[in-house]
Design a protein around this motif. Structure first.
Motif, PDB file in Angstrom:
ATOM      1  N   ILE A  71      37.762  54.002  20.004  1.00  0.00           N
ATOM      2  CA  ILE A  71      37.648  55.540  19.421  1.00  0.00           C
ATOM      3  C   ILE A  71      38.432  55.484  17.935  1.00  0.00           C
ATOM      4  CG2 ILE A  71      37.935  57.942  19.901  1.00  0.00           C
ATOM      5  CD1 ILE A  71      37.490  57.167  23.096  1.00  0.00           C
ATOM      6  N   ILE A  84      29.449  55.795  18.268  1.00  0.00           N
ATOM      7  CA  ILE A  84      29.284  56.193  19.674  1.00  0.00           C
ATOM      8  C   ILE A  84      28.123  55.356  20.250  1.00  0.00           C
ATOM      9  CG2 ILE A  84      28.617  57.764  21.268  1.00  0.00           C
ATOM     10  CD1 ILE A  84      31.662  58.358  20.131  1.00  0.00           C
ATOM     11  N   ASP A  85      27.081  55.256  19.424  1.00  0.00           N
ATOM     12  CA  ASP A  85      25.919  54.241  19.653  1.00  0.00           C
ATOM     13  C   ASP A  85      26.584  52.805  20.192  1.00  0.00           C
ATOM     14  OD1 ASP A  85      24.054  56.053  19.251  1.00  0.00           O
ATOM     15  OD2 ASP A  85      23.360  55.295  17.361  1.00  0.00           O
ATOM     16  N   VAL A  87      29.707  52.155  21.139  1.00  0.00           N
ATOM     17  CA  VAL A  87      30.232  51.903  22.317  1.00  0.00           C
ATOM     18  C   VAL A  87      29.413  51.785  23.530  1.00  0.00           C
ATOM     19  CG1 VAL A  87      31.822  53.635  24.060  1.00  0.00           C
ATOM     20  CG2 VAL A  87      32.241  53.524  21.499  1.00  0.00           C
ATOM     21  N   LEU A 135      37.847  61.534  21.048  1.00  0.00           N
ATOM     22  CA  LEU A 135      36.626  61.861  20.731  1.00  0.00           C
ATOM     23  C   LEU A 135      36.526  63.292  19.895  1.00  0.00           C
ATOM     24  CD1 LEU A 135      34.172  60.319  23.370  1.00  0.00           C
ATOM     25  CD2 LEU A 135      34.633  59.672  20.963  1.00  0.00           C
ATOM     26  N   ALA A 153      32.933  66.006  23.714  1.00  0.00           N
ATOM     27  CA  ALA A 153      33.861  64.555  23.980  1.00  0.00           C
ATOM     28  C   ALA A 153      33.720  64.672  25.504  1.00  0.00           C
ATOM     29  CB  ALA A 153      35.287  64.977  23.389  1.00  0.00           C
ATOM     30  N   VAL A 156      30.325  63.323  26.422  1.00  0.00           N
ATOM     31  CA  VAL A 156      30.090  61.897  26.080  1.00  0.00           C
ATOM     32  C   VAL A 156      30.611  60.992  27.184  1.00  0.00           C
ATOM     33  CG1 VAL A 156      30.506  59.924  24.528  1.00  0.00           C
ATOM     34  CG2 VAL A 156      29.594  62.252  23.654  1.00  0.00           C
ATOM     35  N   HIS A 184      22.651  60.088  21.230  1.00  0.00           N
ATOM     36  CA  HIS A 184      22.455  59.913  20.100  1.00  0.00           C
ATOM     37  C   HIS A 184      21.835  61.112  19.376  1.00  0.00           C
ATOM     38  CE1 HIS A 184      21.208  57.587  16.368  1.00  0.00           C
ATOM     39  NE2 HIS A 184      20.205  58.480  16.463  1.00  0.00           N
ATOM     40  N   LEU A 187      24.071  64.110  19.052  1.00  0.00           N
ATOM     41  CA  LEU A 187      24.986  64.054  18.083  1.00  0.00           C
ATOM     42  C   LEU A 187      24.439  64.502  16.873  1.00  0.00           C
ATOM     43  CD1 LEU A 187      27.269  61.287  19.356  1.00  0.00           C
ATOM     44  CD2 LEU A 187      27.779  63.832  19.095  1.00  0.00           C
TER      45      LEU A 187
END
Length: 203
Positions: A71, A84-85, A87, A135, A153, A156, A184, A187
């Protein structure tokens, strides 16, 4: 200052992380960790005077550091959606490579009753809070409000951890892929419709 790690100490903590991922907290015993790490039995209470509880607590903190590092790296990117994709993709790869045996060591501690070591649940809560805060900072830096950043956050992290658990149960990456797609899109929409910095936030 934290104590300097010896080779056997570090191996034991890493082995505890692996055991938590695959077997859960209850099955992460000193014997299992010693067998995996190859560390001498006499080193257990030398390095971990608090015994098994201390060992697991340090393993949770180490696992937390790893995700927090991802992060923190994402904080440097211009594309939080891509971060994020990434992770979610990392977890998908980890699940597939482990034949769905690997889960999150922090969740392993959080979901089990630890009446004899209540500090373990507190350690897990601290890690989750750290991830959520990191996040939230990422989303805040990219123009979302503080309140929206905190909510996203938490969402997610909850979606990711829940999807990993479902993937292990179903022996399929489908739950993680579904969660990744929805996160996705969410966001992208949130960032596209972020408040104009020149306008006062709506109530």
């Amino acid at each position: 200052m934290s104590p300097r790690r010896s080779g056997s100490r570090e191996r034991m903590v890493l082995s505890a992380v692996e055991s938590l991922r695959e077997y859960g907290a209850s099955a992460t015993s000193i014997d299992r960790v010693l067998a995996h790490s190859g560390a001498p039995r006499g080193s257990v209470y030398h390095h971990f005077p608090g015994g098994r509880a201390q060992l697991i607590e340090e393993a949770v903190a180490l696992a937390g550091d790893f995700i927090a590092g991802l992060i923190d790296a994402a904080l440097q990117t211009d594309d939080p959606v891509q971060a994020i994709d990434g992770v979610f993709a990392l977890w998908r790869d980890r699940l597939v490579r482990s034949d769905f045996r690997t889960g999150c060591p922090v969740v392993a501690v959080a979901v089990e009753t630890n009446d004899d070591a209540p500090q373990l649940a507190r350690s897990a809560a601290t890690v989750f809070a750290r991830w959520q805060q990191a996040l939230a900072v990422l989303f805040l830096r990219h123009g979302l409000t503080e309140e929206r950043s905190r909510r996203l956050a938490a969402f997610v992290i909850a979606a990711l951890e829940g999807a990993v658990i479902m993937c292990r149960a179903e022996q399929s990456t489908a739950p993680l892929e579904a969660a990744a797609t929805e996160i996705h899109d969410l966001l992208v929409h949130a960032l596209r419709n972020r408040p104009d910095p020149g306008q006062a936030p709506s109530s």
